[in-house]
Design a protein around this motif. Structure first.
Motif, PDB file in Angstrom:
ATOM      1  N   ALA A  91     -72.214 -97.012 -13.091  1.00 57.95           N
ATOM      2  CA  ALA A  91     -72.547 -98.412 -13.576  1.00 57.95           C
ATOM      3  C   ALA A  91     -73.528 -98.738 -14.630  1.00 57.95           C
ATOM      4  N   GLY A  92     -74.352 -97.826 -14.708  1.00 57.10           N
ATOM      5  CA  GLY A  92     -75.443 -97.818 -15.582  1.00 57.10           C
ATOM      6  C   GLY A  92     -76.730 -98.543 -14.579  1.00 57.10           C
ATOM      7  N   THR A  93     -77.684 -99.198 -15.472  1.00 64.97           N
ATOM      8  CA  THR A  93     -78.554 -99.635 -14.823  1.00 64.97           C
ATOM      9  C   THR A  93     -77.988-100.930 -14.141  1.00 64.97           C
ATOM     10  N   CYS A  94     -78.474-100.965 -12.698  1.00 67.90           N
ATOM     11  CA  CYS A  94     -77.887-101.940 -11.916  1.00 67.90           C
ATOM     12  C   CYS A  94     -78.919-101.830 -10.667  1.00 67.90           C
ATOM     13  N   GLY A  95     -78.913-103.000  -9.898  1.00 69.30           N
ATOM     14  CA  GLY A  95     -79.760-102.892  -8.799  1.00 69.30           C
ATOM     15  C   GLY A  95     -79.712-101.746  -7.828  1.00 69.30           C
ATOM     16  N   VAL A  96     -78.256-101.372  -7.473  1.00 71.36           N
ATOM     17  CA  VAL A  96     -78.159-100.290  -6.451  1.00 71.36           C
ATOM     18  C   VAL A  96     -78.383 -99.084  -6.988  1.00 71.36           C
ATOM     19  N   GLY A  97     -77.726 -98.848  -8.077  1.00 72.66           N
ATOM     20  CA  GLY A  97     -77.938 -97.617  -8.731  1.00 72.66           C
ATOM     21  C   GLY A  97     -79.376 -97.081  -9.185  1.00 72.66           C
TER      22      GLY A  97
END
Length: 646
Positions: A131-137
Motif C-alpha cells: 500500500a506504500g506509505t500508510c499508517g499501518v505499513g
C-alpha cells in the motif's frame, strides 16, 4: 485524476529523483520522506500509479485470524473501548497483524461501500510494500507510533485518509499487531491528530499488557511504575520471572527501559541484573504492603521505581502418569459425533465458557443454536444460575419491552397491579440467550445496548436502574451486517454482541448425521432399519435438526415393535423433498429477495395458506413468518388470520 493528486505525485517523483532533501518534500516529516524512498527504492512502487486497496478473500483472512485467535479475543475489549471514545467523530478502528492484514474492525457499517474502496475493512492489506506509505505499513517498518495524514500517503488514492497507528508487541519484544484509527476526512493540519495519537498509544499499551498478563498468569509477575499512586492500577512496566529468577517476558516499555543501556537483551537476564535487590527477598514486594513501601532501585542505581510482585498460583502435584490432553466440557462434547467443522467450533467455545464477552451464534434455523448456547452455559461457572431464553421474533413488538425489561405497576395501559421482573433480571447471575436477535425492533436495540454496556436494566416506568450480572449469547439466522447496512440493526449493538462468533453447520453438511439420528432416537430405542436410515441420510433437511427430530418423533409414534422401518417415516411428496426457502435465503430486503418472496408465496399456496404448517416446515415462529410476509408484500386471502403488525 484531481489536481491535488497530480501535485502530490509530482512531489513524490521529485523526492525519488533528488532524495529525502528534495525541496518539495520538506513539508513532510522525516519518517514520511524515508518511507517514500523505501517505497520507490526497496518496494519498487510507482508513485504515478494509483491503486485501489487490496482486500484478501475470506478464506485467506481466516488464516490470518486463526494465527492470532487467542490474542484477538483479548484485544477485542480494547478495540471496543477505543471505538467508544472515537465513535461519532468519523473514525473506524482497525487491528492488523504484523504483516499488515486487517484482522479486526470496528466502525460504521452503513456506508460500507466507500470504506471498502478505501481499504478500511476486514482483510485489507496495509503493508508498506503493498500500500506504500500508510499508517499501518510505516508503523510496521519503523516500529513507531505515528500519524500518516492526508498527503503523507505515498499512493495518491489514499490522500483523503488520516491514519494514526501504534505497534503492539508480544512478551518477547516482537511486533504482534498494529492498532489503527482512520478517518475518511480530517482537518488539514496534521496537529489535529495529536490527541488521536496519544489515545492509540494508550490503548495499544493496555492491549499489550492484557496479553502479557494472560500469557504469564502462571509465573511471577512484577508490576513497576515511577510513582506508587497508580502502581496497582496502571503499571508502566511488566516483567515475568521464572522460578530461577530469570526474565522470561516483558512488555514493550520495560524492554525500552532496560535495553536503553545498550547491554544484552532484557530477556534471559537474572533478577539481580535488572533490579538492585536479591531475588530471595521478592516476597516483601507483595501487594499486602502499602505501595509507597515497595520502592526498588534499578540495577546500577539509575532510577527508583515502585513494584508489586504477584506470585504464581499454587500448582497441583504432578500426576504419576503423563497428563492427557485437557478434556472438553461434557455438555459441549455431547453436541457432536465427530463432524470436523462443529468440533472446531466446540474447541473454540470451550476456551470461552467463562469469558465475560458476549457471543454470537449463527446458522440456519434448526441447526441447534439454543442447544449450543445451553451447552456453553452448562459448561461455565454460571451453570447453577438461570438460563433464560428469549425468542425476539416470537414476542409481539407491543410486549417485548415489558417482557425484557419488566415494569412497575400502572406504568402503561394494561400493566398489572404489581411490579414484574423482566426476563433480563430473571437471568441475573446466569445466561441470557437472545434468539432471533435480528428481529428485535430497532427502538429497543438502544435499550439492550445499555444493558450490555452498563450491566444494568431500567424497568418500564422506573427511574432507577437495577444492576444485573449476565452473560449474553445471541443467535440469528440473518446476516446482521446486511441489516446494519440497511439501517435496521444498530452497528454499536452488533459489535457488542459479536465478541466471538460461532457458526453452526446445517445438518445436510454434517459428517456425523448418522450419529445425530441415533442420538435423537435415544439409547432405549430398537434402532432403525437400513432402508429407512438410507432415506434419512439422503434428505436435504431444510429444517435441520428440528425437522429431523419431528420426523423421528412421528416414526416412533406410528411404529410397532422393533426398529423404525421405511413405512414408519412420513410420506414426503416430490415437492416436499425439495428444500423450502431456508432461513438463510430469507434475508431482509435486498439482493435475491424476489426469488425468496416467490418461493415463500408458492409454499403458502401449496399449503392452502396454512401459515402454521408452512412455519413448521421452515422451522420458524408464526410471528417471524408474518413479518416476512409483510416485508415482501405477501397478503393471505385469509387476512383475518394475520396478527396486526405495527
Amino acid at each position: 485524476m484531481q489536481p491535488f493528486q497530480r501535485a502530490h505525485i509530482d512531489t513524490v517523483v521529485q523526492l525519488a529523483a533528488q532524495g529525502a532533501d528534495a525541496p518539495a518534500a520538506q513539508a513532510h516529516d522525516e519518517v514520511i520522506r524515508q518511507s517514500w524512498l523505501r517505497c520507490v527504492q526497496q518496494h519498487a512502487l510507482d508513485p504515478t500509479r494509483m491503486q485501489e486497496a487490496v482486500i484478501l478473500p475470506s478464506a485467506r483472512l481466516r488464516e490470518h485470524q486463526d494465527q492470532l485467535e487467542a490474542f484477538l479475543h483479548i484485544a477485542r475489549h480494547g478495540l471496543e473501548s477505543l471505538y467508544q471514545q472515537v465513535a461519532g467523530m468519523g473514525y473506524v478502528v482497525l487491528l492488523t497483524d504484523a504483516r499488515g492484514i486487517t484482522v479486526d474492525f470496528l466502525g460504521d457499517l452503513q456506508p460500507a461501500d466507500h470504506l471498502h474502496r478505501a481499504g478500511l475493512t476486514l482483510g485489507a492489506d496495509w503493508s508498506e510494500p503493498r500500500a506504500g506509505t500508510c499508517g499501518v505499513g510505516t508503523c510496521i517498518s519503523t516500529g513507531q507510533a505515528l500519524t500518516v495524514h492526508l498527503d503523507d500517503h505515498f499512493d495518491a488514492t489514499h490522500i483523503p485518509l488520516t491514519c494514526t497507528t501504534a505497534p503492539v508487541f508480544d512478551a518477547t519484544g516482537r511486533l504482534n499487531a498494529v492498532l489503527d484509527i482512520s478517518a475518511m476526512s480530517a482537518p488539514q493540519a496534521k496537529a489535529s491528530q495529536h490527541l488521536a495519537l496519544q489515545m492509540v498509544k494508550l490503548f495499544a499499551h493496555q492491549i499489550e499488557n492484557a496479553d502479557f498478563l494472560h500469557r504469564f498468569r502462571s509465573e511471577w509477575i512484577l508490576r513497576l511504575a515511577p510513582a506508587p499512586q497508580f502502581l496497582d492500577v496502571n503499571p508502566d512496566y511488566l516483567l515475568a520471572i521464572d522460578a530461577q529468577g530469570r526474565v522470561i517476558g516483558h512488555n514493550r516499555r520495560a524492554q525500552l527501559l532496560w535495553e536503553s543501556d545498550g547491554r544484552r537483551p532484557l530477556l534471559g537476564r537474572a533478577y539481580e541484573q535488572v533490579l538492585d535487590a536479591p531475588f530471595a527477598e521478592l516476597g516483601r514486594f507483595v501487594q499486602a504492603r502499602p505501595s509507597d513501601q515497595r520502592a526498588v532501585m534499578l540495577a546500577g542505581g539509575r532510577q527508583l521505581l515502585f513494584m508489586t510482585a504477584t506470585p504464581p498460583p499454587v500448582r497441583p502435584a504432578a500426576p504419576a502418569a503423563p497428563r492427557e490432553r485437557q478434556r472438553l466440557p461434557a455438555p459441549l462434547v455431547a453436541l457432536s459425533g465427530g463432524d470436523a467443522m462443529l468440533d472446531r467450533q466446540i474447541e473454540r467455545a470451550a476456551r470461552l465458557v467463562n469469558s465475560p464477552m458476549s457471543l454470537l451464534v449463527t446458522g440456519e434455523t434448526g441447526t441447534g443454536k439454543e442447544f449450543f448456547a445451553k451447552a456453553l452455559h452448562a459448561s461455565s461457572e454460571r451453570r447453577a444460575r438461570p438460563f433464560i431464553a428469549v425468542n425476539c421474533a416470537a414476542i409481539p413488538e407491543t410486549l417485548i419491552e415489558s417482557e425484557l425489561f419488566g415494569y412497575l405497576p400502572g406504568s402503561f395501559s394494561g400493566a398489572g397491579p404489581r411490579a414484574k421482573r423482566g426476563l433480563i433480571q430473571e437471568a441475573d447471575g446466569g445466561t441470557l440467550f437472545l434468539d432471533e436477535i435480528g428481529d428485535m425492533p430497532r427502538p429497543l436495540q438502544a435499550r439492550l445496548l445499555r444493558v450490555l454496556a452498563e450491566r444494568e436494566v431500567l424497568p418500564v416506568g422506573a427511574t432507577r436502574a437495577v444492576a444485573v450480572n449476565i452473560r449474553v449469547i445471541a443467535a440469528t439466522h440473518c446476516d446482521l451486517e446486511a441489516l446494519v447496512r440497511e439501517g435496521r440493526f444498530r452497528d454499536d449493538l452488533y459489535y457488542r454482541l459479536n465478541g466471538a462468533r460461532f457458526h453452526l453447520p446445517p445438518l445436510r453438511e454434517r459428517a456425523d448425521i448418522g450419529w445425530v439420528i441415533d442420538t435423537l432416537l435415544g439409547a432405549g430405542s430398537d434402532g432403525i432399519a437400513p432402508e429407512a436410515r438410507q432415506l434419512l441420510l439422503a434428505r436435504p433437511w431444510p429444517g435441520n435438526l428440528r425437522e429431523l427430530r419431528n420426523v423421528l418423533d412421528y416414526a416412533r409414534a406410528v411404529r410397532g415393535d422393533g426398529p423404525v422401518q421405511l413405512a414408519d417415516l412420513p410420506e414426503w411428496s416430490p415437492a416436499a423433498t425439495r428444500p423450502l426457502p431456508s432461513t438463510r435465503q430469507a434475508a431482509p430486503a435486498g439482493k435475491g429477495d424476489s426469488e425468496d418472496a416467490a418461493a415463500l408465496q408458492q409454499a403458502l399456496r401449496a399449503a392452502h395458506w396454512n401459515v402454521s404448517a408452512v412455519a413448521r416446515g421452515l422451522g420458524l415462529s408464526r410471528m417471524t413468518l408474518y413479518r416476512r410476509m409483510k416485508r415482501w408484500g405477501i397478503v393471505s386471502p385469509n387476512q383475518s388470520d394475520s396478527p396486526a403488525l405495527h
